[in-house]
Design a protein around this motif. Structure first.
Motif, PDB file in Angstrom:
ATOM      1  N   PHE A  47      -9.798  -9.176  11.209  1.00  0.00           N
ATOM      2  CA  PHE A  47      -8.896 -10.329  10.715  1.00  0.00           C
ATOM      3  C   PHE A  47      -7.825 -10.818  12.032  1.00  0.00           C
ATOM      4  O   PHE A  47      -7.615 -11.870  12.152  1.00  0.00           O
ATOM      5  CB  PHE A  47      -7.845  -9.611   9.558  1.00  0.00           C
ATOM      6  N   GLU A  48      -7.367  -9.763  12.599  1.00  0.00           N
ATOM      7  CA  GLU A  48      -6.027 -10.195  13.582  1.00  0.00           C
ATOM      8  C   GLU A  48      -6.858 -11.094  14.625  1.00  0.00           C
ATOM      9  O   GLU A  48      -6.289 -12.166  15.279  1.00  0.00           O
ATOM     10  CB  GLU A  48      -5.650  -9.067  14.270  1.00  0.00           C
ATOM     11  N   GLN A  49      -8.099 -10.557  15.302  1.00  0.00           N
ATOM     12  CA  GLN A  49      -8.527 -11.437  16.340  1.00  0.00           C
ATOM     13  C   GLN A  49      -9.451 -12.602  16.213  1.00  0.00           C
ATOM     14  O   GLN A  49      -9.347 -13.467  16.798  1.00  0.00           O
ATOM     15  CB  GLN A  49      -9.630 -10.302  17.207  1.00  0.00           C
ATOM     16  N   LYS A  50     -10.103 -12.491  14.825  1.00  0.00           N
ATOM     17  CA  LYS A  50     -10.943 -13.754  14.539  1.00  0.00           C
ATOM     18  C   LYS A  50     -10.341 -14.328  13.089  1.00  0.00           C
ATOM     19  O   LYS A  50     -11.177 -15.240  13.046  1.00  0.00           O
ATOM     20  CB  LYS A  50     -12.420 -13.217  14.282  1.00  0.00           C
ATOM     21  N   GLY A  51      -9.846 -13.861  12.314  1.00  0.00           N
ATOM     22  CA  GLY A  51      -9.216 -14.516  11.012  1.00  0.00           C
ATOM     23  C   GLY A  51      -9.870 -14.125   9.870  1.00  0.00           C
ATOM     24  O   GLY A  51     -11.123 -13.529  10.043  1.00  0.00           O
ATOM     25  N   GLU A  52      -9.487 -14.533   8.808  1.00  0.00           N
ATOM     26  CA  GLU A  52     -10.164 -14.006   7.577  1.00  0.00           C
ATOM     27  C   GLU A  52     -11.567 -14.953   7.181  1.00  0.00           C
ATOM     28  O   GLU A  52     -12.349 -14.217   6.677  1.00  0.00           O
ATOM     29  CB  GLU A  52      -9.196 -14.473   6.468  1.00  0.00           C
ATOM     30  N   TYR A  54     -13.787 -15.603   9.541  1.00  0.00           N
ATOM     31  CA  TYR A  54     -14.718 -15.016  10.003  1.00  0.00           C
ATOM     32  C   TYR A  54     -15.277 -13.842   9.434  1.00  0.00           C
ATOM     33  O   TYR A  54     -16.308 -13.526   9.181  1.00  0.00           O
ATOM     34  CB  TYR A  54     -14.248 -14.772  11.571  1.00  0.00           C
ATOM     35  N   PHE A  55     -14.187 -13.075   9.023  1.00  0.00           N
ATOM     36  CA  PHE A  55     -14.677 -11.808   8.053  1.00  0.00           C
ATOM     37  C   PHE A  55     -15.441 -12.194   7.054  1.00  0.00           C
ATOM     38  O   PHE A  55     -16.091 -11.506   6.757  1.00  0.00           O
ATOM     39  CB  PHE A  55     -13.153 -10.955   8.047  1.00  0.00           C
ATOM     40  N   GLU A  57     -17.435 -14.253   6.462  1.00  0.00           N
ATOM     41  CA  GLU A  57     -18.500 -14.637   6.852  1.00  0.00           C
ATOM     42  C   GLU A  57     -19.521 -13.428   7.095  1.00  0.00           C
ATOM     43  O   GLU A  57     -20.756 -13.266   6.651  1.00  0.00           O
ATOM     44  CB  GLU A  57     -18.707 -15.676   8.109  1.00  0.00           C
ATOM     45  N   LEU A  58     -18.966 -12.377   7.835  1.00  0.00           N
ATOM     46  CA  LEU A  58     -19.497 -11.084   8.162  1.00  0.00           C
ATOM     47  C   LEU A  58     -19.738 -10.539   6.722  1.00  0.00           C
ATOM     48  O   LEU A  58     -21.062  -9.906   6.808  1.00  0.00           O
ATOM     49  CB  LEU A  58     -18.600 -10.411   8.840  1.00  0.00           C
ATOM     50  N   GLU A  59     -18.632 -10.471   5.847  1.00  0.00           N
ATOM     51  CA  GLU A  59     -19.208  -9.843   4.558  1.00  0.00           C
ATOM     52  C   GLU A  59     -20.276 -10.550   3.792  1.00  0.00           C
ATOM     53  O   GLU A  59     -21.081  -9.723   3.286  1.00  0.00           O
ATOM     54  CB  GLU A  59     -17.716 -10.251   3.705  1.00  0.00           C
ATOM     55  N   HIS A  60     -20.415 -11.617   4.102  1.00  0.00           N
ATOM     56  CA  HIS A  60     -21.633 -12.305   3.403  1.00  0.00           C
ATOM     57  C   HIS A  60     -22.854 -11.772   3.825  1.00  0.00           C
ATOM     58  O   HIS A  60     -23.714 -11.512   3.182  1.00  0.00           O
ATOM     59  CB  HIS A  60     -21.465 -13.737   3.442  1.00  0.00           C
ATOM     60  N   ILE A  61     -22.963 -11.859   5.144  1.00  0.00           N
ATOM     61  CA  ILE A  61     -24.163 -11.539   5.913  1.00  0.00           C
ATOM     62  C   ILE A  61     -24.437 -10.118   5.498  1.00  0.00           C
ATOM     63  O   ILE A  61     -25.698  -9.771   5.515  1.00  0.00           O
ATOM     64  CB  ILE A  61     -23.809 -11.736   7.652  1.00  0.00           C
ATOM     65  N   TYR A  62     -23.442  -8.958   5.804  1.00  0.00           N
ATOM     66  CA  TYR A  62     -23.785  -7.743   5.283  1.00  0.00           C
ATOM     67  C   TYR A  62     -24.202  -7.592   3.956  1.00  0.00           C
ATOM     68  O   TYR A  62     -25.054  -6.835   3.681  1.00  0.00           O
ATOM     69  CB  TYR A  62     -22.866  -6.845   5.965  1.00  0.00           C
TER      70      TYR A  62
END
Length: 163
Positions: A47-52, A54-55, A57-62
């Protein structure tokens, strides 16, 4: 079919997922923990480095990956329903909304530094209220968890699954 546990922060998705794993003997994964392992970073750091966004999108992928791999029980993060494509995926699973009153949840998460979106009472309550309809729309089943033990909640889920 994959069981996906959804609900606000502090609703016990991980705890209930573990209990269901033990009671049903099925494969269980906590999505947030899985993301941390795959990315080699804590959620708060992502969250701190890439933002919500981005997170999310990772959540969707995984989430998609775990469902496709046939993982039987997935404990999701509280905000998974904020991404429409995640909600659509959840609607195709057996998604179970663990419902609690806000003040019960707030008592559970107050002061937890591992929750990047756990800020003030007012901000959390607003986030909670904004998500209520999203949980309802994404869920096939809603379990009122107030004043129930972990075992009682898990038993209620198992009863539903047997129908």
């Amino acid at each position: 079919m994959t069981i996906c546990l959804i609900g606000f922060m502090g609703s016990g998705k991980t705890t209930i997922g573990k209990e269901l794993k033990e009671m049903l003997g099925k494969k269980w994964i906590d999505l947030d923990e899985y993301i941390e392992i795959q990315e080699g970073k804590k959620i708060s750091d992502i969250f701190e480095q890439k933002g919500e966004s981005y997170f999310r999108e990772l959540e969707h992928i995984y989430l998609k990956q775990l469902i496709n791999e046939g993982v039987e029980i997935i404990s999701t993060g509280g905000g998974i329903i904020t991404t429409p494509k995640n909600s659509e995926m959840l609607q195709k699973t057996c998604s179970i909304y663990l419902e609690y009153p806000f003040d019960v949840l707030y008592q559970r998460i107050e002061g937890d530094n591992n929750r990047p979106l756990a800020t003030s009472y007012e901000a959390l309550k607003t986030r909670f209220l904004n998500r209520l309809d999203l949980y309802e729309k994404a869920a096939q089943v809603k379990i009122n968890c107030r004043d129930k033990s972990i075992n009682e909640i898990a038993q209620e889920i198992i009863t539903y699954l047997k129908k």
